[in-house]
Design an enzyme around this catalytic site. Structure first.
Site, PDB file in Angstrom:
ATOM      1  N   SER A  94       0.975  -1.189   0.078  1.00 40.56           N
ATOM      2  CA  SER A  94       0.110   0.018   0.041  1.00 40.56           C
ATOM      3  C   SER A  94       0.869   1.293  -0.223  1.00 40.56           C
ATOM      4  CB  SER A  94      -0.851  -0.063   1.376  1.00 40.56           C
ATOM      5  OG  SER A  94      -1.609   1.465   1.245  1.00 40.56           O
ATOM      6  N   TYR A 121      -2.273  -0.224   9.933  1.00 41.82           N
ATOM      7  CA  TYR A 121      -2.688  -0.648   8.568  1.00 41.82           C
ATOM      8  C   TYR A 121      -1.184  -0.422   7.661  1.00 41.82           C
ATOM      9  CZ  TYR A 121      -3.839  -0.958   3.739  1.00 41.82           C
ATOM     10  OH  TYR A 121      -4.061  -1.400   2.432  1.00 41.82           O
TER      11      TYR A 121
END
Length: 334
Positions: free
Chosen positions: A131, A156
């Site tokens: 990501s 995350y």
């Protein structure tokens, strides 16, 4: 030549879109997803129905939690596949602030299980989702795969950086070909209800206010789903060679890391303007401070994947945003 590819997160946005492209070109797909309720399960089931419609008996689905290695091994026992695309994960920056254990289980334990599966099966290549969140508060634009990414702003992001580190270890120890993709903001038909474009479209059509964070001073590298899938397929078909040369991201093991984005950083306000035009309504903009874990801007340097694989995103937001809104209205009969 057609092959069988394992896709995790097959009921998710990118997983479904990739599976559809693979089926369209004649491949077989084994889809894995646990269908959790982080967002609409009916939407996930509708995506799977679309894959069954397109693929017929070339698409097989297994509802299983890949963070449970015994359940995963049992579900795939006797199944032959050569390549893996590991897209499944617990997504969402803000959700990770209040639900950290879900991220450790899915994104760390789950990633390890897929690495072990690839190692045990002797897979010719595993592509996995990282990501753009790994760049944290990086202020140097555009973000390059050569930048340091040691200061994540959310759990995350930390789990995605950890996935890259585990992958580097497996590529080094077991010479397992791996490609990590740092996705930027992906949007388009069949998108996620927790993403801004969906939230804004829904609110505008229902005459409700939209929360615009950092008082509107936000920039994102919005990338249309069809462009993303084209890049993922190019990666799947081109595993990194184990030749001792340095690959994108700096590894000399068969492990590459690419940014995959649109190579444009768009103003959030411009995206909202396009949604308004497509909806035929003005938004009620509620300007708010930036949220914990958020970053004010993202911008992908995609030169590595351009040079290696010829990736060239082709869809600007003035084309992609209306296409999403059109799909949204059709799907919801709005």
């Amino acid at each position: 030549m057609a092959s069988t590819i394992l896709v995790t997160g097959a009921a998710g946005f990118i997983g479904m879109s990739l599976s559809r492209r693979l089926l369209d070109r004649g491949d077989r797909v084994i889809g894995v997803d646990n269908l959790n309720d982080y967002y609409s399960v009916p939407l996930k089931r509708d995506r799977l129905a679309e894959l069954r419609r397109i693929g017929g008996d070339r698409f097989r689905f297994e509802q299983v939690d890949f963070s449970d290695h015994a359940a995963l091994d049992s579900a795939l026992a006797g199944s032959d596949f050569d390549r893996i695309v590991h897209l499944g994960a617990q997504a969402g920056v803000r959700y990770s602030i209040d639900n950290p254990r879900a991220y450790v289980q899915s994104n760390l334990v789950g990633h390890l299980n897929l690495l072990e599966l690839a190692r045990q099966r002797g897979s010719s290549h595993m592509v996995y989702a990282s990501s753009s969140s790994v760049y944290g508060g990086n202020t140097q634009m555009p973000f390059s795969v050569d930048d340091r990414v040691d200061h994540p702003l959310s759990l995350y992001a930390a789990t995605k950086k950890s996935d890259e580190l585990m992958s580097e270890t497996y590529a080094h120890l077991y010479r397992l070909p791996l490609t990590g993709l740092r996705f930027f903001t992906v949007y388009g038909p069949w998108g996620r209800p927790d993403m801004a474009m969906w939230i804004f479209t829904k609110a505008i059509l229902e005459d409700r206010p939209i929360a615009v964070y950092n008082f509107g001073d936000m920039h994102r590298d919005f990338t249309y789903i069809d462009d993303i899938v084209t890049g993922v397929v190019a990666c799947v078909d081109n595993p990194p060679p184990d030749d001792g040369q340095e690959h994108a991201g700096g590894s000399r093991a068969p492990h590459r890391i690419y940014n995959i984005g649109n190579h444009r950083s768009e103003r959030l306000g411009d995206m909202i303007d396009l949604i308004e035009a497509a909806c035929g309504k003005r938004a009620i903009r509620d300007l708010q401070p930036i949220q914990p874990g958020d970053v004010p801007a993202t911008f992908a340097d995609i030169s590595a994947i351009q040079n290696d694989l010829g990736f060239e995103p082709a869809t600007s937001i003035d084309i992609g945003v209306p296409a999403f809104v059109e799909w949204y209205r059709r799907y919801h009969q709005a």
